[in-house]
Design a protein around this motif. Sequence first.
Motif, mmCIF file in Angstrom:
data_model
loop_
_atom_site.group_PDB
_atom_site.id
_atom_site.type_symbol
_atom_site.label_atom_id
_atom_site.label_comp_id
_atom_site.label_asym_id
_atom_site.label_seq_id
_atom_site.Cartn_x
_atom_site.Cartn_y
_atom_site.Cartn_z
ATOM 1 N N ILE A 192 4.753 82.654 71.265
ATOM 2 C CA ILE A 192 4.339 81.843 70.120
ATOM 3 C C ILE A 192 2.837 82.048 69.921
ATOM 4 O O ILE A 192 2.034 81.697 70.795
ATOM 5 N N ALA A 193 2.494 82.652 68.789
ATOM 6 C CA ALA A 193 1.091 82.938 68.498
ATOM 7 C C ALA A 193 0.581 81.976 67.440
ATOM 8 O O ALA A 193 1.342 81.514 66.590
ATOM 9 N N GLY A 194 -0.708 81.670 67.501
ATOM 10 C CA GLY A 194 -1.302 80.789 66.504
ATOM 11 C C GLY A 194 -2.286 81.527 65.617
ATOM 12 O O GLY A 194 -3.042 82.369 66.097
ATOM 13 N N VAL A 195 -2.258 81.231 64.323
ATOM 14 C CA VAL A 195 -3.252 81.738 63.373
ATOM 15 C C VAL A 195 -3.920 80.494 62.809
ATOM 16 O O VAL A 195 -3.306 79.758 62.024
ATOM 17 N N SER A 196 -5.123 80.212 63.267
ATOM 18 C CA SER A 196 -5.748 78.954 62.853
ATOM 19 C C SER A 196 -7.251 79.058 63.085
ATOM 20 O O SER A 196 -7.753 80.104 63.503
ATOM 21 N N SER A 197 -7.973 77.983 62.834
ATOM 22 C CA SER A 197 -9.411 77.971 63.075
ATOM 23 C C SER A 197 -9.668 78.045 64.589
ATOM 24 O O SER A 197 -8.816 77.632 65.381
ATOM 25 N N PRO A 198 -10.852 78.574 64.996
ATOM 26 C CA PRO A 198 -11.150 78.701 66.435
ATOM 27 C C PRO A 198 -10.971 77.380 67.186
ATOM 28 O O PRO A 198 -10.433 77.342 68.290
ATOM 29 N N ARG A 199 -11.387 76.261 66.571
ATOM 30 C CA ARG A 199 -11.283 74.972 67.256
ATOM 31 C C ARG A 199 -9.832 74.573 67.490
ATOM 32 O O ARG A 199 -9.461 74.141 68.585
ATOM 33 N N THR A 200 -9.001 74.764 66.462
ATOM 34 C CA THR A 200 -7.581 74.417 66.603
ATOM 35 C C THR A 200 -6.906 75.333 67.619
ATOM 36 O O THR A 200 -6.090 74.881 68.439
ATOM 37 N N ILE A 201 -7.238 76.634 67.560
ATOM 38 C CA ILE A 201 -6.659 77.580 68.519
ATOM 39 C C ILE A 201 -7.004 77.151 69.949
ATOM 40 O O ILE A 201 -6.131 77.102 70.831
ATOM 41 N N ALA A 202 -8.276 76.804 70.172
ATOM 42 C CA ALA A 202 -8.702 76.388 71.521
ATOM 43 C C ALA A 202 -7.910 75.160 71.971
ATOM 44 O O ALA A 202 -7.421 75.093 73.107
ATOM 45 N N GLU A 203 -7.760 74.188 71.066
ATOM 46 C CA GLU A 203 -7.034 72.965 71.424
ATOM 47 C C GLU A 203 -5.554 73.261 71.691
ATOM 48 O O GLU A 203 -4.977 72.769 72.665
ATOM 49 N N ALA A 204 -4.954 74.092 70.835
ATOM 50 C CA ALA A 204 -3.527 74.413 70.986
ATOM 51 C C ALA A 204 -3.282 75.205 72.271
ATOM 52 O O ALA A 204 -2.278 75.004 72.958
ATOM 53 N N LEU A 205 -4.202 76.113 72.598
ATOM 54 C CA LEU A 205 -4.072 76.878 73.854
ATOM 55 C C LEU A 205 -4.190 75.954 75.059
ATOM 56 O O LEU A 205 -3.410 76.036 76.011
ATOM 57 N N SER A 206 -5.170 75.041 74.995
ATOM 58 C CA SER A 206 -5.417 74.168 76.151
ATOM 59 C C SER A 206 -4.244 73.218 76.389
ATOM 60 O O SER A 206 -3.999 72.802 77.510
ATOM 61 N N HIS A 207 -3.500 72.864 75.321
ATOM 62 C CA HIS A 207 -2.325 72.001 75.482
ATOM 63 C C HIS A 207 -1.049 72.802 75.733
ATOM 64 O O HIS A 207 0.045 72.223 75.794
ATOM 65 N N GLY A 208 -1.182 74.117 75.826
ATOM 66 C CA GLY A 208 0.007 74.947 76.066
ATOM 67 C C GLY A 208 0.965 74.991 74.886
ATOM 68 O O GLY A 208 2.157 75.262 75.047
ATOM 69 N N ILE A 209 0.457 74.710 73.692
ATOM 70 C CA ILE A 209 1.328 74.701 72.512
ATOM 71 C C ILE A 209 1.571 76.123 72.005
ATOM 72 O O ILE A 209 2.665 76.448 71.545
ATOM 73 N N ILE A 210 0.548 76.971 72.092
ATOM 74 C CA ILE A 210 0.720 78.384 71.733
ATOM 75 C C ILE A 210 0.356 79.245 72.947
ATOM 76 O O ILE A 210 -0.321 78.773 73.876
ATOM 77 N N ASP A 211 0.814 80.517 72.894
ATOM 78 C CA ASP A 211 0.546 81.430 74.005
ATOM 79 C C ASP A 211 -0.704 82.260 73.763
ATOM 80 O O ASP A 211 -1.350 82.700 74.703
ATOM 81 N N CYS A 212 -0.999 82.534 72.493
ATOM 82 C CA CYS A 212 -2.119 83.420 72.189
ATOM 83 C C CYS A 212 -2.538 83.244 70.740
ATOM 84 O O CYS A 212 -1.867 82.570 69.955
#
Lengths: 276, 276
Positions: free
Chosen positions: A29-49
């Motif tokens: 599961i990859a995320g395409v979003s703003s750097p801040r959202t990506i960092a938050e989503a990665l830290s919560h294990g919501i996306i893989d990359c």
Amino acid sequence: MKTVAIAGVGLIGGSFALALRQAGFTGVIAGVSSPRTIAEALSHGIIDCEMTLAEAAGSADVVFLAQPIGRIVSLIEELAPFLGPSTLVTDAGSTKSLICAAASKFLPAGQFLGGHPMAGKESRGVSSADGGLFRGRTWVLTGAVSHPFVDWVRKIGSHVLVMGPEEHDRVVALTSHLPQLVATALGCTVGAGLERDEQLRAGGPGLIDMTRLALSPYDIWSDILVTNSGAVDTALTALIERLEGIRMRLRDGELRGDFEEGARLRRRLVNPVELG
Amino acid sequence: MKTVAIAGVGLIGGSFALALRQAGFTGVIAGVSSPRTIAEALSHGIIDCEMTLAEAAGSADVVFLAQPIGRIVSLIEELAPFLGPSTLVTDAGSTKSLICAAASKFLPAGQFLGGHPMAGKESRGVSSADGGLFRGRTWVLTGAVSHPFVDWVRKIGSHVLVMGPEEHDRVVALTSHLPQLVATALGCTVGAGLERDEQLRAGGPGLIDMTRLALSPYDIWSDILVTNSGAVDTALTALIERLEGIRMRLRDGELRGDFEEGARLRRRLVNPVELG
């Protein structure tokens, strides 16, 4: 379906990612979003990359556009040049005609499937993401296609409802946009009509229920209403006509038919047996 | 206040009797009602004895008329010839202008106090009576008088709100009658606009909340609406005007002002601090 790219990892995008995992999805599961959202989503294990939009369009099996309507329309045009031959683009926009028209213009036939998961929350953002958000809720798809993405929509607990984009927009004008505008108009009318604050104490639970939606922020609604103004206009016109009729029948006490007709819709609404 | 006679021992009358007892009232509570209701109220210990309307008017300290509006108007005329010099007549009717006009015509000045306890339940009849029904709820009185009855209204937990009969009817037209008619009209409009049953699955919790009142039976509403048709007409006209304005502003996306105004009323409604 091995790779899903989610553009816009907010409440809907993040919840879809969590729901996929909870339903047993083992792909990427990859995320395409703003750097801040990506960092938050990665830290919560919501996306893989993280992926860029071009990478997602070129390599993911599914690109899920979970952003406001205007942004989805832009992204469809932006990702088009990079689209891989077997990538399916889908979305979560609240109106469908404009988005499906953009997809028809910019994407090859068969590579876009419009969607509208009918679920939400008062709070927004990836921090509100909830893997159970779509369970038991309707997920409208604009076509009856066979694709692993549709199977996953079912696996996360949603009920798929197939409606063309124009039908979808006509229906939600009645079932969602009209109730919102009615709550807003009722709040305005009651507020303008009261002469002193103490009179508010005469407002009971009925008025409280009927104005709850009036708290919805306009920023969420503006592009929904602008992109569905034709169908909403028709729905408002029908409601105004009905209210005029009720006003005319008021003095003669001949509202029994209106009361019975209104109650009938409500009973159909909460009684799925009658949905056939 | 030693003797209270309740004419119409249904949900409201029966609940008032129970509430008086629970608040420590040790006088006599008499019922004026049909033989069947009297038998049921006696067997549940809700009333102490039966009285005729003439006996109640002649001997009770307070006669509480807890019946539909049309019946209250008739009872006022019927009991007038028997009224004792220190008996206070009060009522629980949902509109006040017509009832107070009848009282002005048939009863001596100072012996009638209009009332409207703003409480209710889905179920009716003495079997639904509940001593806590009025706790925390507004009880409108049409005059600021000093009388033991008013003290008991406070002792059972109600908040007294003094409004003249015309002001009351204008306010409830906005806070109660308008929400009812809007729910009914919305139910009718949505029901008439949908083309197939499956489309109902696009109805979310917002629509369900906004049509809950549409289940109200017309038999409860007919005399409320007929006896307040002027104020309800005014309220409906204002709402229709607002909806027309919203319809005009829809295409330009200029509804921010309406959304903010609607939300403001809702916040005032649920935030008693702002009631001052």
